[in-house]
Design a protein around this motif. Sequence first.
Motif, PDB file in Angstrom:
ATOM      1  N   PHE A 141      49.354  39.046  30.610  1.00  0.00           N
ATOM      2  CA  PHE A 141      50.380  38.316  31.350  1.00  0.00           C
ATOM      3  C   PHE A 141      51.753  38.979  31.256  1.00  0.00           C
ATOM      4  O   PHE A 141      52.610  38.759  32.095  1.00  0.00           O
ATOM      5  N   PRO A 144      52.175  42.714  33.783  1.00  0.00           N
ATOM      6  CA  PRO A 144      52.431  42.528  35.217  1.00  0.00           C
ATOM      7  C   PRO A 144      53.777  41.855  35.477  1.00  0.00           C
ATOM      8  O   PRO A 144      54.390  42.075  36.519  1.00  0.00           O
ATOM      9  N   ARG A 147      56.765  43.885  36.531  1.00  0.00           N
ATOM     10  CA  ARG A 147      56.869  44.326  37.927  1.00  0.00           C
ATOM     11  C   ARG A 147      57.277  45.785  38.039  1.00  0.00           C
ATOM     12  O   ARG A 147      58.059  46.161  38.899  1.00  0.00           O
ATOM     13  N   LEU A 155      42.821  42.884  36.557  1.00  0.00           N
ATOM     14  CA  LEU A 155      42.728  42.204  35.271  1.00  0.00           C
ATOM     15  C   LEU A 155      41.822  42.921  34.289  1.00  0.00           C
ATOM     16  O   LEU A 155      42.113  42.985  33.100  1.00  0.00           O
ATOM     17  N   THR A 233      40.005  35.434  29.075  1.00  0.00           N
ATOM     18  CA  THR A 233      41.163  34.535  29.001  1.00  0.00           C
ATOM     19  C   THR A 233      42.230  34.874  30.033  1.00  0.00           C
ATOM     20  O   THR A 233      43.033  34.018  30.370  1.00  0.00           O
ATOM     21  N   GLY A 235      41.522  35.990  33.116  1.00  0.00           N
ATOM     22  CA  GLY A 235      41.107  35.659  34.482  1.00  0.00           C
ATOM     23  C   GLY A 235      39.953  36.368  35.159  1.00  0.00           C
ATOM     24  O   GLY A 235      39.436  35.843  36.114  1.00  0.00           O
ATOM     25  N   ARG A 241      33.160  33.727  31.286  1.00  0.00           N
ATOM     26  CA  ARG A 241      33.825  32.930  32.305  1.00  0.00           C
ATOM     27  C   ARG A 241      32.805  32.323  33.262  1.00  0.00           C
ATOM     28  O   ARG A 241      32.897  31.151  33.623  1.00  0.00           O
ATOM     29  N   ALA A 248      31.022  23.872  33.380  1.00  0.00           N
ATOM     30  CA  ALA A 248      31.960  22.850  33.830  1.00  0.00           C
ATOM     31  C   ALA A 248      31.467  22.132  35.076  1.00  0.00           C
ATOM     32  O   ALA A 248      31.782  20.967  35.285  1.00  0.00           O
ATOM     33  N   TYR A 253      25.579  22.834  28.642  1.00  0.00           N
ATOM     34  CA  TYR A 253      25.996  24.013  27.883  1.00  0.00           C
ATOM     35  C   TYR A 253      25.015  25.179  27.937  1.00  0.00           C
ATOM     36  O   TYR A 253      25.267  26.225  27.355  1.00  0.00           O
TER      37      TYR A 253
ATOM     38  N   PHE B  98      38.959  19.864  27.870  1.00  0.00           N
ATOM     39  CA  PHE B  98      38.045  19.577  28.981  1.00  0.00           C
ATOM     40  C   PHE B  98      36.601  19.883  28.597  1.00  0.00           C
ATOM     41  O   PHE B  98      35.696  19.083  28.833  1.00  0.00           O
ATOM     42  N   ASP B  99      36.403  21.058  27.968  1.00  0.00           N
ATOM     43  CA  ASP B  99      35.044  21.480  27.617  1.00  0.00           C
ATOM     44  C   ASP B  99      34.354  20.530  26.653  1.00  0.00           C
ATOM     45  O   ASP B  99      33.145  20.390  26.664  1.00  0.00           O
ATOM     46  N   VAL B 165      39.792  27.356  35.424  1.00  0.00           N
ATOM     47  CA  VAL B 165      38.362  27.260  35.133  1.00  0.00           C
ATOM     48  C   VAL B 165      37.928  25.792  35.030  1.00  0.00           C
ATOM     49  O   VAL B 165      38.697  24.941  34.597  1.00  0.00           O
ATOM     50  N   GLY B 166      36.697  25.551  35.467  1.00  0.00           N
ATOM     51  CA  GLY B 166      36.139  24.212  35.298  1.00  0.00           C
ATOM     52  C   GLY B 166      36.593  23.201  36.319  1.00  0.00           C
ATOM     53  O   GLY B 166      36.257  22.028  36.222  1.00  0.00           O
ATOM     54  N   LEU B 170      37.600  25.483  42.106  1.00  0.00           N
ATOM     55  CA  LEU B 170      36.827  26.721  42.087  1.00  0.00           C
ATOM     56  C   LEU B 170      35.596  26.607  42.985  1.00  0.00           C
ATOM     57  O   LEU B 170      35.285  27.519  43.754  1.00  0.00           O
ATOM     58  N   PRO B 183      37.620  35.428  42.867  1.00  0.00           N
ATOM     59  CA  PRO B 183      38.874  34.790  42.455  1.00  0.00           C
ATOM     60  C   PRO B 183      39.170  35.094  40.984  1.00  0.00           C
ATOM     61  O   PRO B 183      38.256  35.410  40.221  1.00  0.00           O
ATOM     62  N   ASN B 184      40.463  35.041  40.613  1.00  0.00           N
ATOM     63  CA  ASN B 184      40.805  35.107  39.192  1.00  0.00           C
ATOM     64  C   ASN B 184      40.718  33.699  38.632  1.00  0.00           C
ATOM     65  O   ASN B 184      41.275  32.765  39.208  1.00  0.00           O
ATOM     66  N   VAL B 185      40.035  33.561  37.496  1.00  0.00           N
ATOM     67  CA  VAL B 185      39.803  32.229  36.952  1.00  0.00           C
ATOM     68  C   VAL B 185      40.527  32.105  35.618  1.00  0.00           C
ATOM     69  O   VAL B 185      40.260  32.866  34.692  1.00  0.00           O
ATOM     70  N   TYR B 186      41.477  31.179  35.524  1.00  0.00           N
ATOM     71  CA  TYR B 186      42.343  31.086  34.357  1.00  0.00           C
ATOM     72  C   TYR B 186      41.983  29.908  33.461  1.00  0.00           C
ATOM     73  O   TYR B 186      41.433  28.906  33.916  1.00  0.00           O
ATOM     74  N   ASN B 187      42.325  30.067  32.186  1.00  0.00           N
ATOM     75  CA  ASN B 187      42.078  28.997  31.213  1.00  0.00           C
ATOM     76  C   ASN B 187      42.878  27.749  31.498  1.00  0.00           C
ATOM     77  O   ASN B 187      42.388  26.643  31.400  1.00  0.00           O
ATOM     78  N   GLU B 188      44.168  27.937  31.769  1.00  0.00           N
ATOM     79  CA  GLU B 188      45.073  26.801  31.920  1.00  0.00           C
ATOM     80  C   GLU B 188      45.731  26.902  33.289  1.00  0.00           C
ATOM     81  O   GLU B 188      45.879  27.977  33.840  1.00  0.00           O
ATOM     82  N   ASP B 191      48.545  29.347  33.351  1.00  0.00           N
ATOM     83  CA  ASP B 191      48.165  30.757  33.486  1.00  0.00           C
ATOM     84  C   ASP B 191      47.984  31.120  34.959  1.00  0.00           C
ATOM     85  O   ASP B 191      48.372  32.202  35.407  1.00  0.00           O
ATOM     86  N   LYS B 197      53.071  33.893  40.128  1.00  0.00           N
ATOM     87  CA  LYS B 197      54.426  34.417  39.950  1.00  0.00           C
ATOM     88  C   LYS B 197      54.406  35.936  39.802  1.00  0.00           C
ATOM     89  O   LYS B 197      55.270  36.631  40.331  1.00  0.00           O
ATOM     90  N   ASN B 198      53.426  36.444  39.049  1.00  0.00           N
ATOM     91  CA  ASN B 198      53.343  37.890  38.812  1.00  0.00           C
ATOM     92  C   ASN B 198      52.704  38.644  39.969  1.00  0.00           C
ATOM     93  O   ASN B 198      52.423  39.825  39.857  1.00  0.00           O
ATOM     94  N   GLN B 200      49.735  38.571  40.856  1.00  0.00           N
ATOM     95  CA  GLN B 200      48.356  39.007  40.591  1.00  0.00           C
ATOM     96  C   GLN B 200      47.394  38.318  41.539  1.00  0.00           C
ATOM     97  O   GLN B 200      46.281  38.774  41.744  1.00  0.00           O
TER      98      GLN B 200
END
Lengths: 287, 283
Positions: A141, A144, A147, A155, A233, A235, A241, A248, A253, B98-99, B165-166, B170, B183-188, B191, B197-198, B200
């Motif tokens: 994070f 990037p 910039r 990623l 983590t 992405g 993931r 989810a 599980y 969530f999990d 994610v979750g 998605l 897609p980019n999948v983020y934890n929170e 993120d 913002k970045n 990405q």
Amino acid sequence: MNESAQATSGEWVKSERQLERERVRRSRARRSASIATGSTIVFLVLVVWVVTNSPGWPRVRETFFDPGEFAKALPDVLSGFLLNIKIFLIAEPLILILGLLVALARGIRTPAFFPIRALATVYTDIFRGVPTILVVYLIGFGLPALRLQGIPSDLATLGIIALTLSYGGYVAEVFRSGIESIHPSQFAAARSLGLSHGKTMRFVVLPQATRRVVPPLLNDFVSLQKDTALVATIGPLDALRQAQIHAASTFNYTPYLVAALLFILLTIPMARFTDHLAARTRRRRGA
Amino acid sequence: MARPLMLLALAVALVGCAPADNTATTAGPAPSTACTKEQLKLITPGKLTIGTDKPAFEPWFKDDDPSNGQGFESAVAFAVAGELGFDRTEVQWSTVKFDSAFAPGEKQFDFDVNQVSITPDRAKAVDFSNGYYTVKQAIVAIDGSKYAGAKSLAELKDAKIGVQVGTTSLDAVKKIIQPTADPNVYNEQIDAVNGLKNKQVDALVVDLPTAFYVTAAQVEKSKIVGQFSSTGGTPEEFGLVMQKGSALKPCVDKAVDALKSKGELAKIEQQWLGSAAGAPELK
């Protein structure tokens, strides 16, 4: 073959005593193998019995061992797992190069090059001290957000950078301990033959050091294979993931189990290979 | 001989960790028809324990503190508690990722409120209350960026999309938009917002109220490109999560339905999610 040891008939035969020795050895090996098998079976039966008779077992079976979910998640998790393998394969050589350079930098004794040595020391201190997941987060994070031109936005690439930095620290220490384990007389002998510091390192010290550190290096790589999952983590869709996404959407599980199995399949051959190399080294030393 | 001893020790250790049968975990409780506070089966007697994730985001919660009654879900949770006869001091909150909300075994909550969409698959693992909010998906992009002016979902096919994610967002991305790039999948959620913002990602897909919050408070110069429905026929709804076979379910359902018929839910929605209307519908 020593000629005097051969019988006059020209055909060498094992003595009675040797045959007896081998018989005893064989029977011992058989006996210990059967005991080992028996105790393993007893142990497994016990484990299975305890687990399947626990009050929560039916619930656990349907949340963790659902064959339908397993089949449904497998293709996606597998495709994610290819990304883990890609990250691992690219990161590994980079880590080796970085680790070796840092280890060599720490070995430089020329006063003028002190800044390089200090930098290498600071690098290993920092990246061995920071949890890998944090490095992944900060690189993923942080970079990037700068910039800057030329910073990758992909990623997986960011993940590779983070893992390389993190593991470079460990591997540098492994190399350094290998170099320091070579007896000083080797170094002195090489220098007295007129080899420069660089040549001494290249032709005398490093070949021996590298051979010595192969098992711990492989150990670090097994660890790296697992840690590719940390890249999730930031992405990209890796095995973890994909498993999480499936879990989810169904609240089951089993997909995590799929991912775990894939990682095991990847790391076990590596672990056995490490054992094999260690055993070979022991044999060579005549232990 | 040490070996038989070792084996024996192992066996003892194994049997020793066998848990006592806990009748509370067996499914199929006798549903008590009365929903008075005294008769409810709670994990902490006399207290209603409500779970939610941390960080808890606006507009669902305010200041990452679910216990202040501010934010849509906090307000709904307290309203449900009120219907069940608990006053505010008798409600305690627990942090439930969530999990772990759908993990088997003992739950750390009586019910969990965490923008969990009700789906048939999920309902196999947990019990859902009746829906308390009908949700739509929305697309957020930086104003003036390539996809900010998209007029249809087809135009977003080549966009790089970020989601948390979750989430059902998605699923919506995969099923409805079907982008060419993963897609980019983020934890929170935060993120994913940083990913936008970045630069990405080109666009975020989040639920509509979150989209309004993102554009209003989290990302400058961002706009809602539009909203769309992730499920073809049935509307997507959030439900309260309970343990499978929870004895509370009939009572919680009754409470949610009562709040609905009284117009209480609509009022809470108006108060906290009032702006969540008027985004163009994308097909």
